[in-house]
Motif scaffolding. Structure first.
Motif: not given
Length: 168
Positions: A77-78, A92, A145, A148-149
């Protein structure tokens, strides 16, 4: 009469929320105690404890790439880790565990505040409801979150699972 008004309110609440409502047998106990909100807060804190364990398990099983279990492949994600090339930071999982700790602390405050009233008066009601509502909001946002992530992109590293199984 007052009883008819109360009965009408209960009926309207049941219709609106599709939940059973009843009049307390002991109005003084209902005014001075906070059993229902403490129980609700306790259930929320129990959910937080379970989510905390889940997030920690996923973080551990996704640890790697060179050491750790590496059985789960976490979504990126990052940008990766600045100090470990190839590592995906479990952001997360970390966010979920922080939320869970806050929710558990909120529950402790609810318990303490619920026991701090005098007779039929408890001036701590605002902090009780604030912390319960904050816990609900935090967990709702964190779960959305997390789903989803993290969960929707989470994959099993079958090669690593088989390797770890052979080594055990």
């Amino acid at each position: 009469s007052n009883d008819e008004v109360v009965e009408e309110v209960l009926i309207n609440l049941e219709k609106s929320f599709k939940l059973p409502f009843c009049l307390s047998n002991n109005h003084f106990a209902a005014l001075s105690g906070h059993q229902a909100i403490m129980t609700t807060s306790g259930h929320i804190a129990a959910l937080a404890a379970n989510l905390n364990k889940m997030a920690n398990d996923i973080r551990l099983l996704g640890s790697g790439p060179r050491c750790g279990f590496g059985e789960l492949i976490l979504p990126v994600n990052e940008p990766g880790s600045s100090i470990m090339p190839g590592k995906v930071n479990p952001t997360q999982c970390e966010a979920m565990t922080m939320v869970c700790l806050q929710v558990q602390a909120n529950h402790q405050l609810v318990l303490s505040a619920s026991s701090s009233g005098q007779l039929e008066l408890n001036t701590y009601r605002p902090v009780i409801i604030y912390n319960v509502l904050q816990s609900i909001d935090l967990l709702t946002t964190a779960c959305q979150s997390f789903k989803t992530l993290l969960l929707e992109g989470l994959m099993i590293n079958n090669t690593q699972v088989e390797l770890n199984l052979e080594r055990s």
